[in-house]
Design an enzyme around this catalytic site. Structure first.
Site, PDB file in Angstrom:
ATOM      1  N   GLU A  81       0.847  -1.087   0.175  1.00  0.00           N
ATOM      2  CA  GLU A  81       0.120   0.031   0.038  1.00  0.00           C
ATOM      3  C   GLU A  81       0.935   1.203  -0.079  1.00  0.00           C
ATOM      4  O   GLU A  81       1.898   1.472   1.060  1.00  0.00           O
ATOM      5  CB  GLU A  81      -0.875  -0.082   1.237  1.00  0.00           C
ATOM      6  CG  GLU A  81      -1.595  -1.351   1.330  1.00  0.00           C
ATOM      7  CD  GLU A  81      -2.941  -1.109   0.720  1.00  0.00           C
ATOM      8  OE1 GLU A  81      -3.511  -0.195  -0.036  1.00  0.00           O
ATOM      9  OE2 GLU A  81      -3.804  -2.319   0.566  1.00  0.00           O
ATOM     10  N   GLU A  97     -43.508 -41.063 -10.988  1.00  0.00           N
ATOM     11  CA  GLU A  97     -44.347 -42.299 -11.113  1.00  0.00           C
ATOM     12  C   GLU A  97     -43.573 -43.225 -12.088  1.00  0.00           C
ATOM     13  O   GLU A  97     -43.245 -42.995 -13.182  1.00  0.00           O
ATOM     14  CB  GLU A  97     -45.805 -42.092 -11.517  1.00  0.00           C
ATOM     15  CG  GLU A  97     -46.650 -41.076 -10.901  1.00  0.00           C
ATOM     16  CD  GLU A  97     -47.389 -41.734  -9.521  1.00  0.00           C
ATOM     17  OE1 GLU A  97     -47.237 -42.845  -9.515  1.00  0.00           O
ATOM     18  OE2 GLU A  97     -47.768 -40.767  -8.624  1.00  0.00           O
TER      19      GLU A  97
END
Length: 1393
Positions: free
Chosen positions: A305, A706
């Site tokens: 930084e 089903e």
């Protein structure tokens, strides 16, 4: 004397050396003379310049492109850069990852220029470039940099500039080592990440850098890995890497050479000991770049930084350069510390990707191309070795790294290839008959056998299975669930949960047996190396519940095809009717059964994403809903996610060997299912079903399968059932990875549970799990997805779901602070969200009038200024109010037509404040809006609203009903003449209609409540439906209130207003509650601001222009009609201007005007573009050009000129050649362009570029023809203005008079001359005859005397008046000109002067 000369020479040499040194320094740092930031465009030019000037030292390349298409440029710098140097370690600096942190970006440009200027002159620079392959990336986020502002020390609103063009923080976008759903596959690594991130990841993993620096701003410190920790805490916990001491050394190397960084307290209140910090100790960064470099490549990266101010003024750049120059180079020099060497085999061939391991250190690096490796190490003694597949591991080699190391320690590692027999050796395993399933498995399993089967699997495969009971049946049997997954036993964040539930009806057993077979198949295939199964279980937690109704199963029997014996549980309750139902309680679900409660609790305990309920008795995939409001079978009732459910049903049906055929069972031959799928309610309705409950009460999307017509088939049929269903069962599980997934976190990194994930246009939400993870199943397409949570601001992302796989989208939510929200989205108009209340009619008018006082340049409040505003007071808002408005859209924003919905006028007031404030502070979008449109804010449409407000008691009035007829109803009655009230004269209704007819609004936006729908004219459904979708996608759904059914008469009123008065009315429902409590007004505003704004921004999309004839005259009777839009637009009464708001798309347009040919046009409308399209009408029966069409003249393509082309024709439309055509500005005589037409009548004129979009006078002149001129508007969009036509008439004038007039006048003059001549001749003849009658002789001289005697002298006297005493005058004399003659008796001689 010699000594003196020697001293002088030495002194002179010192001075020369000093001057030369100063001169050299000034030359190499001449970039500091006039410091400025280098733009992207200038950077591209600069790199080209450097490559040309220093071809052996530098070359540029791009690793990819940004979101907006800018190249991600890198400068490679090393000696003899064009050739590969495998022996040199690679170093990189990456700057400007956050676009508004600009110091590092410019320092990289300075550093490159410094290296190039000093190579060969400065020993340090020369050594660096000779020994290190240096890569400098000035900007990883060029889009963010382009939108940042110099001088801004903090990030702009909504982190504009810091984030990339899609609003993503690139330093949170990388894979994170502590991400619970991390994976090594490409989908996880690259899926859903930003293009800048992906480009850098691929660059890093392919290049194998040794050392790197990541340059940031906003603080002054050196931050080293790890940035994230396993604790999940946001700060204050060190997260150390295996090379922690080395990282501290690297960070310290930089910090000690930067005085401000070393101090540690340059940017209060931060204070870093020695200018260093562990990243996670400072604050945790999930998805940071420096951790990615270390974990996924050879690269050790430290973040620096560099400045307290993120984007300081350019004049401060020299200071930052001097502070960082030495540190930047010193850090690069660390690339050569430690050990380097080559890994080879027995034949001396290099081995790539060998792992270089240091004893006692878990982190390894890999050998690069040609077997070279570099391992940075601090001074000390180490044992190292190399490991590669197919090679024996050699013994450790001991090396010593000296203190104050200036050159790397070089070592060569040699590996011995293993015997091929060893490599190929493997253990042969017994193979089952069918994919790990043996014949013995195809049997029916009662409870005891099932329990034993499950326990055996769990004991045999404990690493991937876990067996548990979620409860007990009525008769005390365990309800077993088997987890099959890698690392079972608990939910892993990011890993979706799937479940199959079978045997809900005890006598429907096929699903029960299939799940047992599936469990064994998954386990055996996982360990046999099946990649598909391994991927499935590594990424999905699969739950298999073979029997939900074990009691019922025990009552069933083999061979039962259709009976209901064993269907219910031991209490004789059908469990698929026992769940809570959306349409209320029934006798079957009032008391939940233990099996039902167990499944419900289990379903809510895990974040299930997808499931299926396995049944029997038919062959179909059945999707929700199973019920409908009327509970009538045969009437489908669809979920908001119907497209997803249909897709899921088809996935299973299409993969099933028979289901997709849709054939009926023998006992029900009429029951056919197209494609093998059906909506539950359309098949037959049921209340209390499990699949509806899952969808409505959890995140789970469930369908019912089903599986066959035979409920309890013989065991011999089970292999067939397995073959039919195996692939379908697998494919269905894989669907859990379709759509969107990700995490929701707070701004400080906390994972947020119970956050709501909504999809625009879909009224169904899912919630995040305990760890903030979510999954939202969606079919491929583009969606707006919103994340929200109480106490936090909502955030919306546009997401495109790919055709295959899913996309990861993470959300970071900011704390909900009304003032913060207001600052971010509402320009800090705090009145809109703080102390909100309902305003009476007079208070509302006062507030609007106050806006006129505050923003007088754009607002005008009219309250009785005219007949129109006497009844309906309104605030008019537009750019330069009072200026001509003919070319602007007119949009009326009204309160609800119904007094029982007073919420709308509060939104009207808020929106007026919002737009006015935005304009005043220079917001481009709002300025453009008011330049294109006039907004009419019309409150109090229904005066009953004022009564409702005065009677308000401070509670929700969601179903408020008026005791009197509301304005909307009375207006509809007046228009339709149905049930007219004989006691009413409908004054207000007539005034409203008069207002519509007078203002001719392009759009009326009615702000209503009681629903959250958008109503619009049915005749224009294909157009306004698009706006409705945009509105719903832009607003936040509020689930607090339940919406009631829409008022059908309201929709009819909207249709009538459109049909009769050509006025489109859009009614926007703001809330399901008619009149929510006053504190909710702020939330309604927050939820609807974007939606309202997007509707009004319709004024920025469409087409406008003028309709003129060929002479440029306005066609005031023209109408414009768009096919598919049942509305014709009448042009304006003055300039014949038209305007149409249209959503993006392609439209066919018809323009009509009496006595003119219809114009058929094709328009392409683009989002956010208001196109200018002027239309020229041609008269009917206009002459055609003789000879047909001619090819256009060639035109010079000079960008500094504009061209006018056309034809010159005679009266019969024949081409005229040699016609002089000229152009001059209006009001001027000076000709600016002139040319002559060719043999085909064609001409071309070249005008200066300044005349673009201006009106000029063009004239055509030819001998024998009348000169003709016309006004021509030069094209403002292109450099060509074509088809200027001159039709010249024959010049019939003689001496400036028409030929007929000349002939008539000449004839009259001829006759007059003849007449006068004849009269003169006759007079002469008469005179001759008279002279013949007299004989004259000369008089003697002595007889001569005057002809007349001297007479008295008469004086002329003038008098201005009439005197009766004087001589009388005749009647024709004038008093003003009376002349009197006076006689003096005798004439007097007048003397000569």
């Amino acid at each position: 004397m010699l000594l003196l000369h020697t001293c002088l020479f030495v002194l002179f040499s010192v001075l020369i050396d000093h001057c030369a040194t100063r001169s050299l320094e000034e030359n190499v740092e001449e970039f500091l003379v006039s410091p400025k930031y280098t733009s992207y465009e200038d950077l591209v030019k600069l790199t080209d310049k450097w490559e040309t000037k220093y071809p052996d030292l530098v070359k540029s390349y791009s690793i990819g492109k940004s979101v907006e298409g800018r190249e991600l440029l890198v400068l490679q710098m090393t000696e003899d850069v064009k050739e590969p140097h495998y022996e040199r370690p690679s170093f990189k600096y990456v700057a400007n990852m956050h676009g508004d942190e600009s110091v590092g970006r410019q320092l990289m440009i300075y550093l490159a220029e410094y290296f190039l200027a000093n190579y060969g002159k400065d020993e340090r620079v020369t050594k660096l470039l000779n020994t290190t392959d240096i890569h400098l990336m000035p900007s990883l986020n060029p889009d963010g940099y382009a939108s940042s502002e110099e001088g801004s020390c903090e990030s702009l609103k909504e982190y504009k500039g810091r984030n990339n063009a899609k609003g993503v923080d690139l330093n949170r976008d990388f894979p994170d080592q502590f991400d619970s759903h991390k994976s090594d596959d490409d989908e996880y690594m690259y899926g859903g990440r930003q293009p800048e991130t992906v480009a850098l990841m691929k660059w890093v993993t392919s290049k194998q850098f040794v050392l790197s620096g990541n340059l940031h701003g906003g603080a002054v410190v050196a931050s080293y890995p790890y940035d994230d920790s396993s604790t999940g805490q946001d700060c204050c916990v060190e997260s150390r890497s295996p090379d922690d001491s080395l990282f501290k050394h690297l960070a310290r190397t930089y910090a000690t050479r930067n005085a401000d960084m070393l101090a540690g307290d340059t940017c209060p209140p931060e204070n870093f000991d020695g200018g260093l910090t562990n990243g996670a100790h400072w604050y945790a960064v999930k998805g940071g770049m420096q951790d990615f470099n270390y974990i996924h490549s050879n690269c050790f990266e430290v973040t620096f930084e560099l400045s307290c101010c993120k984007y300081p003024p350019a004049e401060e750049l020299p200071k930052y350069w001097h502070e960082n120059k030495d540190a930047l180079m010193a850090f690069i020099e660390q690339t050569n510390i430690g050990v380097q060497g080559v890994v080879t085999d027995d034949d001396g061939e290099p081995i790539k990707d060998a792992q270089i391991k240091v004893q006692g250190n878990d982190h390894f690096v890999r050998s690069a191309d040609k077997g070279h490796f570099w391992r940075m190490l601090l001074p000390g003694q180490y044992n190292i070795t190399a490991v590669a597949p197919g090679y024996s591991i050699p013994p450790y080699t001991t090396i010593t790294i000296p203190a104050n190391q200036s050159e790397p320690v070089v070592v060569k590692l040699s590996l011995h290839r293993r015997s091929r027999a060893l490599i190929a050796e493997h253990v042969r395993r017994a193979r089952h008959d069918t994919d790990g399933i043996s014949a013995a498995d195809f049997v029916h399993h009662d409870f005891v056998k099932m329990e034993s089967f499950l326990k055996d699997l769990n004991q045999q495969y404990p690493e991937i299975t876990r067996l548990k009971s979620i409860g007990k049946s009525v008769e005390g049997r365990d309800l077993y669930v088997l987890e099959v997954t890698k690392d079972p036993g608990h939910h892993l964040p990011g890993k979706p949960e799937f479940k199959y539930v079978a045997n809900m009806h005890g006598n429907e057993v096929v699903g029960r047996e299939l799940l047992l077979l599936l469990a064994k198949y998954l386990c055996t295939q996982y360990y046999s190396g099946d990649e598909r199964v391994q991927k499935l279980l590594n990424t999905t937690r699969v739950h298999l519940m073979p029997s939900m109704n074990p009691d019922g199963y025990e009552r069933g029997h083999v061979g039962d095809a259709t009976s209901i014996k064993g269907r219910a549980n031991a209490h004789d309750v059908d469990l698929n009717r026992n769940f809570p139902d959306q349409f209320g309680d029934t006798k079957d679900n009032r008391t939940p059964e233990p099996e039902t409660l167990a499944v419900m609790n289990w379903s809510l305990s895990e974040p299930f994403v997808l499931s299926a309920n396995l049944h029997g008795g038919a062959l179909v995939a059945n999707y929700p809903y199973d019920g409908n409001p009327e509970m009538r079978s045969g009437h489908e009732y669809l979920t908001p996610d119907n497209d997803v459910f249909v897709h899921l049903a088809h996935v299973y049906s299409d993969a099933h060997l028979k289901m997709h055929l849709g054939q009926p069972c023998r006992n029900v031959p009429s029951e056919k299912f197209p494609g093998g799928v059906t909506n539950g309610a359309k098949w037959y309705v049921l209340a209390g079903g499990m699949q509806d409950w899952n969808y409505l009460h959890s995140n789970d999307m469930e369908i019912t399968l089903e599986l066959g017509c035979f409920k309890f088939p013989p065991a011999t049929d089970l292999p067939t059932y397995w073959d039919d269903n195996k692939e379908a069962l697998l494919q269905y599980i894989e669907q859990v990875h379709k759509g969107v997934h990700g995490f929701v976190s707070s701004h400080i990194g906390h994972r947020l549970s119970n956050a709501t994930i909504t999809v625009s246009g879909v009224r169904h939400a899912v919630s995040t799990a305990r760890d903030g993870d979510y999954w939202r199943l969606l079919v491929p397409g583009t969606y707006n997805i919103t994340a929200s949570r109480e106490g936090y601001e909502t955030i919306t992302e546009q997401v495109t779901v790919p055709p295959e796989g899913s996309i990861s989208v993470n959300f970071t939510l900011m704390p909900d602070d009304p003032q913060h929200w207001s600052s971010a989205y509402d320009f800090r108009v705090l009145d809109n969200i703080i102390n909100t209340r309902y305003h009476t009619r007079l208070e509302l008018y006062a507030a609007l009038a106050e806006l006129e006082n505050k923003y007088s340049k754009i607002t005008e409040f009219n309250a009785g200024d005219s007949m129109l505003t006497a009844t309906f007071h309104q605030l008019k808002m537009t750019d330069e109010v009072g200026s001509p408005e003919e070319t602007k859209f007119h949009i009326a924003i009204t309160s609800s037509f119904y007094g029982s919905q007073p919420l709308g006028q509060e939104m009207l007031l808020n929106f007026a404040r919002h737009v006015a404030t935005a304009y005043s502070i220079g917001e481009f979008i709002h300025i453009r809006l008011l330049k294109n449109a006039v907004l009419h804010f019309i409150p109090n449409i229904d005066p009953l609203a004022n009564k409702m407000i005065k009677q308000y008691d401070g509670t929700d009035k969601c179903n408020l009903e008026a005791l009197e007829e509301e304005f909307g109803d009375s207006l509809y009655t007046y228009l339709t003449k149905n049930d007219l009230n004989p006691l009413s004269n409908y004054t207000r209704e007539k005034a409203f209609i008069s207002m519509l007819e007078s203002e001719r609004y392009d759009l009326v936006l009615e702000l209503s409540s009681g629903n959250e729908d958008l109503a619009y004219p049915e005749l224009c459904k294909n157009v306004y439906e698009k706006y409705a979708q945009e509105y719903q996608q832009s607003r936040n759904i509020d689930n607090k209130y339940q919406c009631s059914k829409s008022n059908s008469k309201h929709g009819d009123l909207i249709d009538v207003l459109y049909e009769r008065y050509n006025t489109p009315v859009i009614s926007a429902g703001l809330s399901c509650c008619n009149m929510p409590v006053e504190r909710e007004i702020a939330w309604v505003w927050r939820n609807n601001l974007r939606g309202i704004m997007n509707l009004i921004l319709m004024a920025n999309t469409g087409v406008s222009g003028f309709v003129r004839n060929e002479e440029g005259l306005p066609m005031r009777d023209a109408v414009v009609a768009v096919t598919g839009v049942q509305r014709t637009v009448q042009v304006s009464r003055n300039q014949a201007h038209y305007k149409l708001m249209l959503p993006p798309g392609v439209y066919r347009v018809i323009v009509r005007c009496h006595n003119y040919q219809d114009q058929m046009l094709k328009w392409t409308v683009e989002e956010g573009v208001l196109k200018s399209m002027d239309i020229v009408m041609r008269r009917i029966n206009a002459d055609s050009i003789a000879g047909g069409q001619f090819a256009p003249l060639p035109i010079d393509n000079n960008p500094q000129m504009v061209y006018v082309t056309g034809l010159t024709l005679d009266h019969n439309s024949n081409p005229l050649s040699s016609v002089e055509v000229s152009v001059r500005p209006i009001g001027a005589k000076l000709v600016v362009a002139k040319n002559t037409s060719d043999a085909s009548g064609r001409f071309v004129l070249a005008l200066p570029l300044d005349f673009k979009a201006k009106e000029v006078v063009a004239a055509a002149t030819a001998g024998g023809y009348i000169t003709k001129s016309k006004h021509v508007v030069i094209n403002g969009q292109e450099n060509l203005t074509p088809n200027v036509l001159f039709k010249l008439e024959d010049d019939d004038y003689v001496l400036g008079m028409p030929r007929l007039v000349f002939v008539m006048l000449a004839g009259v003059l001829g006759v007059a001359v003849v007449t006068v001549s004849a009269w003169c001749f006759s007079c002469r003849e008469k005179a001759r005859d008279s002279r013949r009658q007299y004989m004259f002789t000369q008089i003697p001289s002595d007889d001569k005397r005057p002809l007349c005697d001297e007479a008295p002298n008469y004086d002329i006297i003038r008098k201005p008046y009439y005197d009766n005493e004087d001589l009388p005058v005749s009647e024709t004399d004038s008093e003003e000109d009376i002349v009197l003659l006076r006689s003096d008796r005798e004439w007097k001689q007048v003397s000569e002067e």
